[in-house]
Motif scaffolding. Structure first.
Motif, PDB file in Angstrom:
ATOM      1  N   UNK A  38       0.765  -1.423  -0.196  1.00 43.54           N
ATOM      2  CA  UNK A  38      -0.063  -0.098  -0.035  1.00 43.54           C
ATOM      3  C   UNK A  38       0.904   1.250  -0.070  1.00 43.54           C
ATOM      4  N   UNK A  39       0.749   1.888  -1.055  1.00 38.27           N
ATOM      5  CA  UNK A  39       1.704   2.916  -1.262  1.00 38.27           C
ATOM      6  C   UNK A  39       1.022   3.954  -2.229  1.00 38.27           C
ATOM      7  N   UNK A  40       1.439   5.393  -2.335  1.00 37.46           N
ATOM      8  CA  UNK A  40       0.689   6.128  -3.498  1.00 37.46           C
ATOM      9  C   UNK A  40       1.260   5.746  -4.638  1.00 37.46           C
ATOM     10  N   UNK A  41       0.519   5.962  -5.806  1.00 42.88           N
ATOM     11  CA  UNK A  41       0.961   5.651  -7.287  1.00 42.88           C
ATOM     12  C   UNK A  41       1.110   4.331  -7.810  1.00 42.88           C
ATOM     13  N   UNK A  77      -6.773   7.447 -10.411  1.00 42.66           N
ATOM     14  CA  UNK A  77      -5.580   6.915  -9.555  1.00 42.66           C
ATOM     15  C   UNK A  77      -4.645   8.221  -8.986  1.00 42.66           C
ATOM     16  N   UNK A 130      -6.509   8.737  -5.836  1.00 43.02           N
ATOM     17  CA  UNK A 130      -6.399   7.761  -4.730  1.00 43.02           C
ATOM     18  C   UNK A 130      -5.025   7.883  -4.265  1.00 43.02           C
ATOM     19  N   UNK A 131      -3.801   8.135  -5.052  1.00 44.87           N
ATOM     20  CA  UNK A 131      -2.807   8.141  -4.418  1.00 44.87           C
ATOM     21  C   UNK A 131      -2.476   9.328  -3.543  1.00 44.87           C
ATOM     22  N   UNK A 132      -3.333  10.376  -3.892  1.00 41.73           N
ATOM     23  CA  UNK A 132      -3.207  11.487  -2.856  1.00 41.73           C
ATOM     24  C   UNK A 132      -3.772  11.152  -1.513  1.00 41.73           C
ATOM     25  N   UNK A 162      -3.769   7.785  -0.533  1.00 41.75           N
ATOM     26  CA  UNK A 162      -2.947   6.908   0.340  1.00 41.75           C
ATOM     27  C   UNK A 162      -1.899   7.785   1.007  1.00 41.75           C
ATOM     28  N   UNK A 163      -1.260   8.720   0.316  1.00 43.32           N
ATOM     29  CA  UNK A 163      -0.251   9.481   0.978  1.00 43.32           C
ATOM     30  C   UNK A 163      -0.859  10.284   2.242  1.00 43.32           C
ATOM     31  N   UNK A 209      -0.767   7.591   5.095  1.00 41.65           N
ATOM     32  CA  UNK A 209       0.496   7.598   5.490  1.00 41.65           C
ATOM     33  C   UNK A 209       0.821   8.664   6.546  1.00 41.65           C
ATOM     34  N   UNK A 252      -8.444  -1.108  -1.938  1.00 39.30           N
ATOM     35  CA  UNK A 252      -7.902  -0.163  -0.638  1.00 39.30           C
ATOM     36  C   UNK A 252      -9.273   0.042   0.060  1.00 39.30           C
ATOM     37  N   UNK A 293      -8.432  -1.115   3.386  1.00 39.04           N
ATOM     38  CA  UNK A 293      -7.375  -0.169   3.857  1.00 39.04           C
ATOM     39  C   UNK A 293      -7.639   1.005   4.653  1.00 39.04           C
TER      40      UNK A 293
END
Lengths: 161, 117
Positions: free
Chosen positions: A105-108, B61, B64-66, B68-69, B72, B99, B102
Motif C-alpha cells: 500500500x503506497x501512493x502511485x 488513480x 487515490x494516490x493523494x 494513500x499519501x 500514511x 483499498x 485499508x
C-alpha cells in the motif's frame, strides 16, 4: 490497424486539464452505446488513466506533446468498443508495463491495474517511429439503443470526414 | 492550461475533528491542489481528519494516490483519517485497487463526526 471507421477521432495536447473534457466525451458515447452507469464510469476511468500515463510518463509532464484518441465499434468476434490512444512520447518495452503488487500500500502505480481490471483488452505496443499505442476494448452490452451508431461516417452534407 | 487546477475544498471543525470536503472531480489536474490543501490541514495537527467525498463524482488513480499519501501522513502524525460519503463510482475505484479495506470508510460525514464524539 483500423478495420472500422472511427466514431470519434481527436487530437489533444498532453495537459492534465484536458482529461475532464475527454472523459465527458467518452461518458456520453458509452451511455449512448448502451453501457450502464458503472461500465461507463469504468470506461472513462480507463481512458483517463491511459491519457494520464502518457502525460506523466510518455511526455514526462511536457505540455506540448500530442496525443491521438480514436473510438470505433468492432463487430467481430464480438461487438465491442475499440479505443486507440497514440503518442509520440518516450517508448517503453510493453512487457515491462505491469501492475504492481497491490498488497504494497503506497501512493502511485495503480493506473495500469485499474485499466486492466475495467476493460476486456488493454494492450500496449510501440509505434513506428516513435511513441506508444494503447488499445482498450470493452464488450458492448447486447441490450442497447440500435441504429444510432452504424458504419456510416462523414457529414450530412458531403458524406466525408 | 498547464499549471494545474485549484481544487475547491470546504473545511469545517467539529471539536477534535476537521472535516474537509473537496468539491468536484479529482484527477491529475486537481490532485496536486488537493495534496496541498491536505498538507495545510495536517500542519494544524488535528486528532481526526474526516474527508467528506459526497461532492466528488469522480476520482482517478492520482486522487487515490493523494489519499494513500494522506493516510500514511496521518499514521505518522497520530491522526485518525476517515473517508466519508463516497459515491458508488468512487467507491468502485477503491474496491478495484483493493483499498476499500485499508481505509476507514463510513457512509457520511455526520456518522464519522458522531462516531468520534
Amino acid at each position: 490497424m483500423t478495420d472500422a471507421p472511427s466514431l470519434i477521432r481527436v487530437e489533444l495536447l498532453s495537459q492534465p486539464e484536458l482529461l475532464a473534457p475527454v472523459r465527458a466525451m467518452l461518458t456520453s458515447l458509452s451511455e449512448r452505446l448502451g453501457f450502464d452507469d458503472v461500465e461507463t464510469g469504468h470506461l472513462a476511468l480507463a481512458v483517463d488513466e491511459a491519457l494520464a500515463n502518457v502525460i506523466r510518463h510518455g511526455y514526462e509532464g511536457a505540455a506540448d506533446g500530442r496525443i491521438w484518441l480514436s473510438a470505433s465499434v468492432r463487430e467481430t468476434p464480438t461487438r465491442r468498443l475499440h479505443i486507440e490512444i497514440e503518442d509520440q512520447g518516450r517508448q517503453v518495452d510493453p512487457d515491462q508495463i505491469n501492475p504492481r503488487d497491490l498488497d504494497d500500500v503506497r501512493p502511485g502505480g495503480l493506473g495500469v491495474h485499474l485499466m486492466r481490471e475495467v476493460t476486456d483488452t488493454c494492450e500496449f505496443e510501440r509505434r513506428t517511429p516513435t511513441g506508444m499505442r494503447l488499445v482498450l476494448e470493452k464488450s458492448i452490452p447486447t441490450a442497447r439503443p440500435s441504429g444510432r451508431y452504424d458504419k456510416s461516417t462523414g457529414t450530412p452534407e458531403n458524406g466525408s470526414p | 492550461m498547464t499549471s494545474g487546477q485549484e481544487m475547491n475544498i470546504e473545511i469545517a471543525k467539529h471539536d477534535d475533528a476537521v472535516v474537509a470536503s473537496p468539491v468536484g472531480e479529482i484527477d491529475l489536474a486537481r490532485s496536486p491542489s488537493l495534496r496541498n490543501h491536505l498538507a495545510e490541514i495536517f500542519a494544524e495537527k488535528p486528532a481526526r481528519l474526516i474527508i467528506d467525498l459526497a461532492q466528488v463524482p469522480y476520482m482517478d488513480s492520482s486522487g487515490v494516490a493523494t489519499l494513500v499519501e494522506a493516510l500514511q501522513l496521518s499514521r505518522s502524525k497520530g491522526c485518525t483519517l476517515i473517508l466519508a460519503g463516497m459515491q458508488d463510482r468512487v467507491h468502485s475505484v477503491f474496491e478495484i485497487a483493493r483499498l476499500d479495506t485499508v481505509f476507514t470508510i463510513v457512509a457520511d460525514a455526520a456518522t464519522a463526526i458522531q462516531d468520534g464524539s
